[in-house]
Design a protein around this motif. Sequence first.
Motif, mmCIF file in Angstrom:
data_model
loop_
_atom_site.group_PDB
_atom_site.id
_atom_site.type_symbol
_atom_site.label_atom_id
_atom_site.label_comp_id
_atom_site.label_asym_id
_atom_site.label_seq_id
_atom_site.Cartn_x
_atom_site.Cartn_y
_atom_site.Cartn_z
ATOM 1 N N ASN A 281 26.184 38.141 46.715
ATOM 2 C CA ASN A 281 25.891 37.192 47.798
ATOM 3 C C ASN A 281 27.138 36.812 48.589
ATOM 4 N N GLU A 282 28.244 37.522 48.307
ATOM 5 C CA GLU A 282 29.513 37.326 49.006
ATOM 6 C C GLU A 282 30.061 35.904 48.820
ATOM 7 N N ASN A 283 29.713 35.296 47.707
ATOM 8 C CA ASN A 283 30.257 33.989 47.362
ATOM 9 C C ASN A 283 31.523 34.234 46.538
ATOM 10 N N TYR A 284 32.542 34.737 47.219
ATOM 11 C CA TYR A 284 33.727 35.255 46.532
ATOM 12 C C TYR A 284 34.564 34.160 45.876
ATOM 13 N N ALA A 285 34.603 32.959 46.447
ATOM 14 C CA ALA A 285 35.395 31.883 45.846
ATOM 15 C C ALA A 285 34.859 31.543 44.460
ATOM 16 N N ASP A 286 33.534 31.396 44.342
ATOM 17 C CA ASP A 286 32.941 31.107 43.032
ATOM 18 C C ASP A 286 33.071 32.299 42.098
ATOM 19 N N PHE A 287 32.986 33.482 42.648
ATOM 20 C CA PHE A 287 33.169 34.692 41.844
ATOM 21 C C PHE A 287 34.544 34.690 41.183
ATOM 22 N N ARG A 379 43.684 41.023 32.691
ATOM 23 C CA ARG A 379 44.691 39.958 32.771
ATOM 24 C C ARG A 379 45.451 40.006 34.099
ATOM 25 N N LYS A 380 45.743 41.187 34.585
ATOM 26 C CA LYS A 380 46.455 41.318 35.856
ATOM 27 C C LYS A 380 45.633 40.753 37.004
ATOM 28 N N ILE A 381 44.328 41.036 36.971
ATOM 29 C CA ILE A 381 43.443 40.504 38.009
ATOM 30 C C ILE A 381 43.425 38.980 37.965
ATOM 31 N N GLU A 382 43.272 38.438 36.775
ATOM 32 C CA GLU A 382 43.236 36.978 36.621
ATOM 33 C C GLU A 382 44.527 36.341 37.128
ATOM 34 N N GLU A 383 45.628 36.929 36.773
ATOM 35 C CA GLU A 383 46.928 36.394 37.160
ATOM 36 C C GLU A 383 47.126 36.474 38.677
ATOM 37 N N SER A 384 46.569 37.499 39.286
ATOM 38 C CA SER A 384 46.783 37.719 40.716
ATOM 39 C C SER A 384 45.961 36.793 41.594
ATOM 40 N N ILE A 385 44.748 36.431 41.141
ATOM 41 C CA ILE A 385 43.858 35.712 42.057
ATOM 42 C C ILE A 385 43.370 34.358 41.554
ATOM 43 N N HIS A 391 43.361 26.444 44.141
ATOM 44 C CA HIS A 391 44.286 25.478 44.739
ATOM 45 C C HIS A 391 44.360 25.554 46.258
ATOM 46 N N ASN A 392 43.446 26.327 46.861
ATOM 47 C CA ASN A 392 43.497 26.473 48.314
ATOM 48 C C ASN A 392 42.123 26.266 48.922
ATOM 49 N N ILE A 393 42.076 25.507 50.004
ATOM 50 C CA ILE A 393 40.829 25.355 50.741
ATOM 51 C C ILE A 393 40.818 26.420 51.837
ATOM 52 N N VAL A 394 40.349 27.582 51.473
ATOM 53 C CA VAL A 394 40.370 28.708 52.401
ATOM 54 C C VAL A 394 39.079 29.501 52.276
ATOM 55 N N SER A 395 38.820 30.268 53.311
ATOM 56 C CA SER A 395 37.721 31.219 53.242
ATOM 57 C C SER A 395 38.217 32.473 52.545
ATOM 58 N N ILE A 396 37.460 32.932 51.560
ATOM 59 C CA ILE A 396 37.888 34.088 50.777
ATOM 60 C C ILE A 396 36.934 35.249 51.039
ATOM 61 N N THR A 397 37.489 36.386 51.374
ATOM 62 C CA THR A 397 36.700 37.577 51.644
ATOM 63 C C THR A 397 37.001 38.636 50.594
ATOM 64 N N ASP A 398 36.209 39.673 50.628
ATOM 65 C CA ASP A 398 36.454 40.783 49.714
ATOM 66 C C ASP A 398 37.794 41.439 50.018
ATOM 67 N N GLU A 399 38.174 41.431 51.282
ATOM 68 C CA GLU A 399 39.467 41.993 51.674
ATOM 69 C C GLU A 399 40.616 41.175 51.088
ATOM 70 N N ASP A 400 40.470 39.857 51.033
ATOM 71 C CA ASP A 400 41.495 39.007 50.411
ATOM 72 C C ASP A 400 41.679 39.362 48.943
ATOM 73 N N ILE A 401 40.547 39.574 48.263
ATOM 74 C CA ILE A 401 40.602 39.943 46.847
ATOM 75 C C ILE A 401 41.328 41.271 46.666
#
Length: 449
Positions: A281-287, A379-385, A391-401
Amino acid sequence: MNEIVLFSPIGGTDPISEYNLHEGAMLHICRHYGVTKVYMYMSGEILEKHKKDNRYVKAVEKLAERQNRKIDCKVIERPDLEEVQNFDFFYEEYQKILKDIISELDETDRFLLNVSSGTPAMKSAVLIMHTLGEFNSTAIQVKTPEKGMNNHTHNDEYDVDTYWGLCAENEIEDDGVGRCVEVNLPSLIKIRYSEIIKNHVKKCNYAAALDVLENAKTLFSGNQYEEYHALLEMANMRLHLDYNHAKKIATEKGLECFSIVDGSKIKIFEYALAIDVKRMNENYADFIRALTPLFLNLMELMLEKQCNIKISKYYTDDNVKWDMEKLVNTEVFNILINKWENFGNKNSTPYVQSVHILEVIINLSDVSLKVKECAKKLRKIEESIRNLAAHNIVSITDEDIKKKTDMSSKQIMDLIKEAFTYTAINVKTHAWNDYSRMNESIIGKIDLL
């Protein structure tokens, strides 16, 4: 008030046909449905006949007398109405009239619509009013006695008493519905709401589907509403990880949509399915926010499967911190203290983190290289994102990930699926489509209601 109210355009065969001596649709419905009030809609031509001999009201009064009851007659006069084939006119006209009638009814009343009397434009307009479903009504069609077209020829003089005495229905009267047939066309608005609900289901937006159902509650019968609500509530419970109640409802409704049912395994698998819904559903922040606890649990299960070490036995009862009394002098403790010299010193009790579990995994010889690599990637994924959404109020897209992890959200989900293969949870490929299968089953049930 428990009234049975009929709205009826008046046509050429009302009240009793001069050609076949059978009563017309308006009178026939009054006879067989116990109508207590009838609204008669009269065009200019019909109104002339009414004023000449009161035939329509008088016939209804004779029926009421025969049945030993009262029928209230309301005449809606349109003396200037000559264009009786203008559908657009009747659509707007009837919409206003029917709303006024409905406003005087309560939930104990029944509202009937005669779709057999009047011109084709009149009948079509009444039927459209019913199928639009803006109000609760029963549309009634009355079959012709010969099951063909009515003959509308008539004499200049109409003697109500004579025709009433010759009326065929007075000779064959029974307790049934005569020639009346209820038109069971689904409401167009009801269909529209059902389609909106189904579209929400396809997107796993069950809360929205429940809201739509509640708003359209009056359009559905009691049983239909209960079935709709149970199915949608079951799916919504599942998405919110109340899978035990959801499974119970699914079983009651005959839905087989839970591939993993074991109590010790269902929790993490259902959690993984739920975050995949967020991704789709492209709810990437909650993902992103949901990944950390999943990764931790996956690493624990990977360790248990590969080395038979149930790492959670070294946790405090709330599974939040390490229990140092249980942990000291174990192989796990030695690995952790070797990595972090101050691990578990007297000044603090460390929280359990995926980085701790990863350190254990990569330092145990029994763990295969592919499992270690999978754990490292998690672990690398968790550490990266993990801070991207936390901690940020931003719009998150799949490209950001992808910029942060070098992996798309789908690739991350594929890695999660791979990690499951290194645990004791036997997840078949089709199990990852559980929500799609559940949605199809729900939609299939809705279509049958």
